[in-house]
Design an enzyme around this catalytic site. Structure first.
Site, mmCIF file in Angstrom:
data_model
loop_
_atom_site.group_PDB
_atom_site.id
_atom_site.type_symbol
_atom_site.label_atom_id
_atom_site.label_comp_id
_atom_site.label_asym_id
_atom_site.label_seq_id
_atom_site.Cartn_x
_atom_site.Cartn_y
_atom_site.Cartn_z
ATOM 1 N N ASP A 231 -16.812 -3.325 29.199
ATOM 2 C CA ASP A 231 -17.007 -3.329 27.748
ATOM 3 C C ASP A 231 -16.254 -4.487 27.092
ATOM 4 O OD1 ASP A 231 -17.623 -2.584 25.176
ATOM 5 O OD2 ASP A 231 -17.120 -0.480 25.461
ATOM 6 N N GLY A 274 -25.625 -7.046 23.495
ATOM 7 C CA GLY A 274 -26.732 -7.966 23.332
ATOM 8 C C GLY A 274 -26.382 -9.366 22.895
ATOM 9 N N ASP A 295 -24.133 0.375 19.517
ATOM 10 C CA ASP A 295 -24.231 1.802 19.811
ATOM 11 C C ASP A 295 -25.296 2.455 18.939
ATOM 12 O OD1 ASP A 295 -22.129 1.392 21.517
ATOM 13 O OD2 ASP A 295 -20.622 2.314 20.226
#
Length: 483
Positions: A231, A274, A295
């Protein structure tokens, strides 16, 4: 309030094999493949043409072992009970590409957030067996954020030194023994996933992998993890907000290369929302899936928008390379801001059916992220329809093409390996509406057979066209076989 109607008929007591048709493993990596099958229990499993180096547990359907030589093996999987037998071919491909079908499993974040602990992960693994999710191909049990030590915390449970003297990452006290935890998950025929950030700390403020990437990748492999969610989080601070392509690729090139050197297959999920058109280069840097947007959020009010945007990147979906529009959030889900207190999801039953249909048409990873201890009949009905999952797990790996039908209605058409097509028709509008489409309008040949996949029902009157009244935010999922 819309009634939660169970569309899928009760499964046949006769055996049905629900496993994917193709599975990839790298040479020398431990193989753990569980034959997913439904039907009256007990079931007994066997396999024809199982290559030397692999063994099959007759009672659990678990295939384990190692294969050193590259190549493709065609294995006939067999499931038997007192009522009959089911057979299905598995193509086991030993090579450089893994995740040949979209990965399926469970992730802790949208249920427990930072309230996650060892017991909740074990309970989730138990529930995956008890609920029957494993019988439909769900296999990964993933720990998200908050398992490490929290930075600058005085809490004795989550605070303390981040690493030992050798640089190895330490867990907080909620996770006393990661190796024992993964062994527990693997013993059930399931796989284990873990989370970290390329930055110095994670999104929730726990210790990240920055400047310790090799240490951490080896630690994950030694513990026995099979998937890593990586992440972006605080890495944005490291690069001072730069978003040029080289900067965006750098941490994933580093971790992707390190993971390939480990002695086990570890899927890499690029979670960077993205940036930089990641779908164009995610596979190049070693990823098997990548988030294509932010999200979904706990309010779940953008399912159609996210799906339509994700489908724009359909050319980059293929075996081993998956566009990830985020988790399946139905059933009981939590709220990170309140520390994880699951409550019923805020979307209607029609929206939940549409949610699952869209994700399967797009060949998206299927990771449920709700409370595994509160899987009611309706939620299992949405998650465990084998004919719907077949669309997701099809070996072609194609993401469906979107075809507008009006201002608020659209179709999605997906080619499948056997020559048939999956067709979804959706109403994203706020009012119920009649949706009618001729197959010729979708440039499809006249089919000899049309099947409603949610209802497991052939439609005799749909040879030239299909029409239905769809509620708001609803859809129908069909499969067409050409003459």
């Amino acid at each position: 309030k819309e009634e939660a109607v169970i569309l899928t008929p009760k499964p046949s007591p006769k055996p049905r094999i629900n496993s994917a048709r193709v599975f990839g493993v790298r040479p020398g990596s431990p193989v753990l493949y569980t034959i997913a099958a439904s039907g009256q229990r007990p079931l007994w499993f066997s396999a024809e043409n199982l290559p030397e180096g692999l063994t099959l547990n007759r009672e659990t359907g678990q295939i384990t072992g190692k294969l050193a030589k590259r190549g493709e093996h065609k294995i006939t999987m067999v499931a038997t009970n007192d009522l009959g037998e089911a057979r299905k071919e598995l193509r086991l491909v030993v090579g450089d590409t893994i995740a040949l079908t979209p990965p399926m499993g469970w992730n802790s974040w949208n249920c427990w957030a930072c309230a996650v602990d060892d017991k909740k992960i074990r309970d989730a693994a138990d529930a995956m067996i008890k609920s029957g999710l494993i019988n439909h191909g769900y296999q990964y049990v993933n720990i998200d954020d908050c398992w490490m030590v929290r930075l600058n915390s005085d809490d004795p449970v989550v605070g303390g030194p981040r690493r030992d003297e050798a640089g190895r990452l330490l867990t907080n006290k909620r996770f006393p023994d990661m190796k024992a935890l993964t062994d527990y998950i693997h013993a059930k025929g399931l796989k284990a996933g873990i989370y970290t950030s390329p930055g110095p700390f994670t999104c929730a403020g726990f210790a990240g992998a920055y400047q310790h990437e090799a240490h951490d990748a080896k630690q994950f492999a030694d513990w026995g993890f099979d998937l890593l969610k990586y992440d972006w989080c605080s890495y944005g601070d490291v690069v001072q907000g730069k978003q040029d392509l080289d900067t965006l690729k750098k941490p994933y090139i580093l971790m992707g290369g390190i993971l390939k050197k480990q002695d086990r297959d570890i899927l890499l999920n690029l979670c960077q929302y993205g940036m930089g058109d990641v779908w164009k280069w995610g596979a190049e840097v070693g990823g098997q899936s990548w988030r294509t947007a932010g999200d979904l959020g706990f309010e779940l009010d953008r399912i159609f928008e996210v799906a339509l945007k994700n489908a724009e990147h359909r050319d980059y979906s293929r075996p081993g390379s998956w566009n990830d529009p985020d988790y399946l959030q139905i059933g009981y889900i939590g709220d990170a801001s309140t520390g994880g207190h699951p409550k019923p999801c805020p979307i209607t039953p029609s929206e939940q059916y549409a949610f699952m249909s869209l994700w399967c048409l797009m060949a998206s990873p299927l990771f449920y992220s709700g409370d595994m201890g509160r899987l009611d009949e309706f939620t299992l009905n949405v998650l465990c329809n084998p004919e719907v999952i077949d669309v997701n797990q099809d070996a072609l790996g194609q993401c469906a093409k979107v075809l507008p039908l009006g201002d608020e209605q659209f179709a999605m058409v997906k080619d499948l390996e056997d020559g048939s097509r999956a067709v979804g028709l959706f109403n994203r509008g706020e009012l119920a509406t009649d949706v009618a489409v001729k197959w010729s309008d979708l440039k499809l040949p006249e089919p000899k057979r049309v099947r409603d996949l949610w209802r497991h029902k052939d439609l005799d009157g749909a040879v030239t066209q299909f029409s239905a009244k769809l509620p708001r935010h609803a859809g129908v999922l069909l499969r067409l076989w050409a003459k």
